[in-house]
Design a protein around this motif. Sequence first.
Motif, PDB file in Angstrom:
ATOM      1  N   THR A 110       0.847  -1.191   0.000  1.00  0.00           N
ATOM      2  CA  THR A 110       0.000   0.000   0.000  1.00  0.00           C
ATOM      3  C   THR A 110       0.885   1.243   0.000  1.00  0.00           C
ATOM      4  N   PRO A 111       1.473   1.597  -1.146  1.00  0.00           N
ATOM      5  CA  PRO A 111       2.424   2.723  -1.206  1.00  0.00           C
ATOM      6  C   PRO A 111       1.883   4.032  -0.640  1.00  0.00           C
ATOM      7  N   LYS A 112       0.561   4.255  -0.751  1.00  0.00           N
ATOM      8  CA  LYS A 112      -0.004   5.503  -0.240  1.00  0.00           C
ATOM      9  C   LYS A 112       0.137   5.622   1.272  1.00  0.00           C
ATOM     10  N   ALA A 113       0.301   4.491   1.946  1.00  0.00           N
ATOM     11  CA  ALA A 113       0.426   4.522   3.406  1.00  0.00           C
ATOM     12  C   ALA A 113       1.836   4.855   3.866  1.00  0.00           C
ATOM     13  N   ILE A 114       2.808   4.744   2.962  1.00  0.00           N
ATOM     14  CA  ILE A 114       4.213   4.888   3.360  1.00  0.00           C
ATOM     15  C   ILE A 114       4.527   6.247   3.987  1.00  0.00           C
ATOM     16  N   PRO A 115       4.148   7.383   3.380  1.00  0.00           N
ATOM     17  CA  PRO A 115       4.495   8.676   3.994  1.00  0.00           C
ATOM     18  C   PRO A 115       3.909   8.852   5.388  1.00  0.00           C
ATOM     19  N   ILE A 116       2.772   8.194   5.652  1.00  0.00           N
ATOM     20  CA  ILE A 116       2.100   8.358   6.940  1.00  0.00           C
ATOM     21  C   ILE A 116       2.651   7.393   7.983  1.00  0.00           C
ATOM     22  N   LEU A 117       2.856   6.137   7.610  1.00  0.00           N
ATOM     23  CA  LEU A 117       3.192   5.100   8.578  1.00  0.00           C
ATOM     24  C   LEU A 117       4.684   4.816   8.725  1.00  0.00           C
ATOM     25  N   PHE A 118       5.452   5.063   7.668  1.00  0.00           N
ATOM     26  CA  PHE A 118       6.864   4.708   7.724  1.00  0.00           C
ATOM     27  C   PHE A 118       7.628   5.386   8.861  1.00  0.00           C
ATOM     28  N   PRO A 119       7.445   6.706   9.101  1.00  0.00           N
ATOM     29  CA  PRO A 119       8.227   7.340  10.174  1.00  0.00           C
ATOM     30  C   PRO A 119       8.023   6.680  11.536  1.00  0.00           C
ATOM     31  N   SER A 120       6.801   6.236  11.838  1.00  0.00           N
ATOM     32  CA  SER A 120       6.558   5.628  13.151  1.00  0.00           C
ATOM     33  C   SER A 120       7.268   4.281  13.272  1.00  0.00           C
ATOM     34  N   ILE A 121       7.286   3.507  12.184  1.00  0.00           N
ATOM     35  CA  ILE A 121       7.985   2.217  12.231  1.00  0.00           C
ATOM     36  C   ILE A 121       9.488   2.443  12.307  1.00  0.00           C
ATOM     37  N   MET A 122       9.980   3.449  11.596  1.00  0.00           N
ATOM     38  CA  MET A 122      11.408   3.753  11.641  1.00  0.00           C
ATOM     39  C   MET A 122      11.827   4.157  13.049  1.00  0.00           C
ATOM     40  N   ARG A 123      10.990   4.925  13.724  1.00  0.00           N
ATOM     41  CA  ARG A 123      11.281   5.307  15.107  1.00  0.00           C
ATOM     42  C   ARG A 123      11.324   4.073  15.997  1.00  0.00           C
ATOM     43  N   GLU A 124      10.422   3.158  15.761  1.00  0.00           N
ATOM     44  CA  GLU A 124      10.395   1.939  16.561  1.00  0.00           C
ATOM     45  C   GLU A 124      11.662   1.117  16.344  1.00  0.00           C
ATOM     46  N   ILE A 125      12.110   1.032  15.096  1.00  0.00           N
ATOM     47  CA  ILE A 125      13.357   0.309  14.809  1.00  0.00           C
ATOM     48  C   ILE A 125      14.530   0.976  15.531  1.00  0.00           C
ATOM     49  N   CYS A 126      14.584   2.308  15.482  1.00  0.00           N
ATOM     50  CA  CYS A 126      15.644   3.028  16.201  1.00  0.00           C
ATOM     51  C   CYS A 126      15.594   2.719  17.697  1.00  0.00           C
ATOM     52  N   TYR A 127      14.387   2.635  18.230  1.00  0.00           N
ATOM     53  CA  TYR A 127      14.231   2.335  19.660  1.00  0.00           C
ATOM     54  C   TYR A 127      14.800   0.965  19.998  1.00  0.00           C
ATOM     55  N   TRP A 128      14.446  -0.046  19.200  1.00  0.00           N
ATOM     56  CA  TRP A 128      14.912  -1.407  19.500  1.00  0.00           C
ATOM     57  C   TRP A 128      16.422  -1.520  19.322  1.00  0.00           C
ATOM     58  N   LEU A 129      16.982  -0.791  18.368  1.00  0.00           N
ATOM     59  CA  LEU A 129      18.426  -0.820  18.193  1.00  0.00           C
ATOM     60  C   LEU A 129      19.140  -0.140  19.362  1.00  0.00           C
ATOM     61  N   LEU A 130      18.608   0.990  19.811  1.00  0.00           N
ATOM     62  CA  LEU A 130      19.228   1.730  20.912  1.00  0.00           C
ATOM     63  C   LEU A 130      19.102   1.008  22.249  1.00  0.00           C
ATOM     64  N   THR A 131      18.004   0.300  22.464  1.00  0.00           N
ATOM     65  CA  THR A 131      17.786  -0.374  23.746  1.00  0.00           C
ATOM     66  C   THR A 131      18.278  -1.818  23.724  1.00  0.00           C
ATOM     67  N   GLY A 132      18.841  -2.252  22.592  1.00  0.00           N
ATOM     68  CA  GLY A 132      19.386  -3.594  22.495  1.00  0.00           C
ATOM     69  C   GLY A 132      20.775  -3.673  23.112  1.00  0.00           C
TER      70      GLY A 132
END
Length: 344
Positions: A188-210
């Motif tokens: 669903t490419p139309k969802a990318i601009p809206i949803l991608f930043p939140s998932i990217m933040r979550e990935i950063c969180y798991w990497l930082l707290t790992g």
Amino acid sequence: MIRMPEASKNLPDPAGGNRLPVQGRVLDWPCKIPEVRVPPSLLEAVTAVVEAQGGGQGVFPTPIDGFNIVRSFKERMRMRQVYKPSICVVLQGAKEITLGEDTLRYGTMECLAVGMTLPATGRIIEAGPDAPYTGLTLELDVAMIRDVLEQLEAPPPRPPQSGPCLFVRQVDEPLAECIFRLLRMCETPKAIPILFPSIMREICYWLLTGPNGGELCKLAEPESNAARVARALHLMHENIARTLRMEKLAEVARMSQSSFHQHFKAMTSMTPLQFQKQLRLLEARRLMVMEDANVADAAYQVGYESASQFSREYSRLFGIAPKRDAMEQQRLYSEYVGRMVQTG
């Protein structure tokens, strides 16, 4: 929710040995890559993206900028390239990366995290027709890492010694869930601009707290030695054809020349001069392969005044003359990077 296999008996201890080895050594690695099951839903999502582009092997871009899938039916030769801040997740097979004299290997359900721009050598070391190497690469947003770090109640402990922002960690369930959602988002490419930043933040969180989060902290803190060196690296990358004196680089890093030289070499395994030379030669290779520049033009564009000196240094780094190498890389590009559809 993705059901993760019990991998604790098979994978290396993520808090233990998966950092860069001591100088000149390779991490201990079994003769055979341990069999670690990948969640079926994750492989199915990857396969769907690959098959939608014709299948086969190669590099398969996704609608998400900086998020790509790589599949190979055979092992690949060493490839020198510039690694951007990113993670490389292995779902099947194994890879290795060499920085300076050190080599780091990672396999199924592990990922390599690169926190800063580095020239290094990578290759696929485990792949076959029945079990192709399957991996995903995702570029990291350093500004977002810094923003997430500022919101943590307890920042991860910093490593005691200076070194590259580079480590391998296990792909646990939270990180696998994020990767799975990125793959589903591609539908669903139309969802990318809206949803991608939140998932990217979550990935950063798991990497930082790992277990290796402190490695990323070195880069995320604006006045850390890593962040200061990274500013100099950025200047070198943006001014690849200019000769930048040590005084200027140290000034940008806000360090004395001796301190800058020490931290620069600890983080990149190279001196600033060696680093700039590799950046130039890698860019020249890209110009010859991707833009069909001839040897003299490529040499001039990256700052060389002598084509013969360029050829000597190029041959010393890559082990082959530039013209011959460019022809070979163009062949490999059409076969591999060009997402060939034949089965190799």
